[in-house]
Design an enzyme around this catalytic site. Structure first.
Site, PDB file in Angstrom:
ATOM      1  CD  GLU A  34     -16.776 -21.498  25.739  1.00  0.00           C
ATOM      2  OE1 GLU A  34     -15.935 -22.010  26.489  1.00  0.00           O
ATOM      3  OE2 GLU A  34     -17.546 -20.577  26.083  1.00  0.00           O
ATOM      4  CG  HIS A 182     -20.828 -23.692  26.774  1.00  0.00           C
ATOM      5  ND1 HIS A 182     -21.938 -23.039  27.273  1.00  0.00           N
ATOM      6  CD2 HIS A 182     -20.002 -22.751  26.286  1.00  0.00           C
ATOM      7  CE1 HIS A 182     -21.764 -21.735  27.097  1.00  0.00           C
ATOM      8  NE2 HIS A 182     -20.608 -21.533  26.504  1.00  0.00           N
ATOM      9  CG  ASP A 305     -17.749 -17.340  25.685  1.00  0.00           C
ATOM     10  OD1 ASP A 305     -18.633 -17.779  24.928  1.00  0.00           O
ATOM     11  OD2 ASP A 305     -17.870 -17.273  26.926  1.00  0.00           O
TER      12      ASP A 305
END
Ligand SMILES: *[C@@H]1O[C@H](CO)[C@@H](O)[C@H](O)[C@H]1NC(C)=O
Ligand SMILES: *[C@@H]1O[C@H](CO)[C@@H](O)[C@H](O)[C@H]1NC(C)=O
Ligand SMILES: *[C@@H]1O[C@H](CO)[C@@H](O)[C@H](O)[C@H]1NC(C)=O
Ligand SMILES: *[C@@H]1O[C@H](CO)[C@@H](O)[C@H](O)[C@H]1NC(C)=O
Ligand SMILES: *[C@@H]1O[C@H](CO)[C@@H](O)[C@H](O)[C@H]1NC(C)=O
Ligand SMILES: *[C@@H]1O[C@H](CO)[C@@H](O)[C@H](O)[C@H]1NC(C)=O
Length: 346
Positions: A34, A182, A305
């Site tokens: 991600e 997301h 992230d």
């Protein structure tokens, strides 16, 4: 002239094609999925974040090397295409962003993979772009930033849990790739109603999980996983709070059954059959332990992230898990699960 045009198209095509994806399983480092990237046209960030989002081969790769990250799957930073209300603009921008990403990573496909950006205004067009990016560009799936905003005032919200999206989920199932859900920042109409009284709760502290978890539970309760039992959906931030609340969710949804809810199984079961979670931006060891017990470690994948969360903090956390997980479990979290889900060895 016609021939020249064809050759030109062929040349452009070969420039963006990364179909010859390079991967081998000789490494021991982590795989993260991600991780945000963007193009100037879509960037909503300023300053250092803007620079980090657009970079791939400089500070991003340097930090990957310093932190033992073997492979990073890149995706377009939120809200990306889901923030474009006009269908034609959204469709063209998705194709453009995907082609730019494919070309930027084409010389480093042993280190970088990609999830496609998709315009979700029209399910068959989304299916076609997914097919193109997976089949022609070597992408590993897609990442959608929650609902697709639409309409002249941005306040028509398109959710992918409705029957008209079956044509999209059919394609996802045929291609056998995961779709990452997301979060996004809400459109102004919603965020004014919900957060004007406490604007600090906008974005990651509260708004993101609250909004995207509703979409994920929409997929469950509207029977999408019953119609497409092989579907694989990835959810970030340790499951957007859902796996921490499964008892109550499952128990309370039982009372909706007589009211016509089409869901055939329960959310716990979908979290063992269809849903995966990543650790992106949520390095909470007690939660990881709980989720290992409730959904199983085979549903949990490491992610960071980046650049919203810094890479060394992820590295320190995941390496410290050797006190909590067996070496085999830790390998699975850091690497093995992603290889299997993304079919990197196939
Ligand atoms: C396997 O990966 C290593 C390290 O990334 C690379 O040097 C090597 O060329 C790869 N081998 C194959 C057969 O792709
Ligand atoms: C981000 O950087 C690009 C140039 O790389 C610039 O065009 C764009 O306006 C910047 N975005 C914002 C929101 O500042
Ligand atoms: C790949 O291309 C980029 C420019 O787009 C360059 O900065 C980078 O060094 C190249 N990487 C390799 C491994 O050749
Ligand atoms: C979606 O796109 C397809 C193909 O371009 C078109 O045939 C269809 O009418 C569109 N659907 C809607 C609801 O606009
Ligand atoms: C709709 O959203 C876009 C970007 O997401 C924004 O630029 C535009 O001002 C918004 N329009 C309205 C009417 O709020
Ligand atoms: C969810 O479904 C599974 C499989 O049928 C079942 O074992 C479990 O008890 C259910 N959970 C709840 C809370 O109803």
């Amino acid at each position: 002239m016609n021939r020249l045009f064809q050759l030109l198209l062929l040349f452009i095509h070969s420039c963006v094609s990364i179909h010859a994806r390079v991967w081998n399983d000789t490494g021991t480092g982590t795989i993260v999925l991600e991780e945000a990237w963007t193009i100037p046209e879509l960037s909503t960030q300023t300053g250092a974040l803007n620079v980090s989002l657009q970079d791939i081969h400089n500070q991003r790769l340097t930090q990957m090397n310093e932190n033992g990250i073997d492979y990073m799957v890149l995706s377009c930073a939120s809200p990306c295409i889901q923030g474009i209300s006009d269908p034609a603009t959204a469709g063209a921008m998705a194709v453009h962003a995907n082609n730019v990403l494919a070309s930027q990573i084409s010389n480093s496909t042993h280190r970088f993979g990609a999830f496609a950006a998709l315009s979700m205004h029209n399910a068959s067009e989304a299916a076609a772009e997914l097919k193109r990016t997976v089949g022609e560009l070597g992408f590993l799936g897609a990442l959608v930033n929650d609902y697709q905003q639409s309409g002249a005032n941005n306040d028509t919200l398109i959710y992918y849990d409705q029957p008209e999206f079956d044509v999209f989920w059919q394609m996802v199932t045929e291609l056998d790739v995961p779709i990452y859900f997301h979060p996004r920042t809400n459109v102004a109409t919603i965020s004014t109603l919900l957060y004007a009284h406490a604007p600090w709760l906008n974005s990651a502290a509260q708004e993101f999980a609250a909004t995207v978890s509703t979409h994920i539970l929409g997929l469950c309760t509207n029977g999408v996983f019953d119609r497409f039992p092989k579907l694989k959906i990835i959810v970030g931030h340790l499951g957007e709070r859902i796996p921490s609340d499964l008892d109550r969710i499952d128990t309370q949804l039982l009372s909706q059954l007589p009211l016509g809810m089409p869901m055939l199984l329960n959310v716990s079961t979908y979290f063992r059959q269809n849903l995966y979670e990543t650790t992106s931006g949520n390095f909470a060891t007690p939660l990881l332990r709980l989720h290992k017990e409730t959904i199983g470690l085979e549903r949990i994948l490491y992610s960071i992230d980046y650049p919203f969360v810094n890479i060394p903090s992820g590295t320190a956390w995941v390496n410290g898990l050797d006190k909590v997980l067996t070496p085999k479990e830790l390998w699975y979290l850091k690497r093995g699960g992603a290889i299997k889900l993304l079919k990197l060895n196939d």
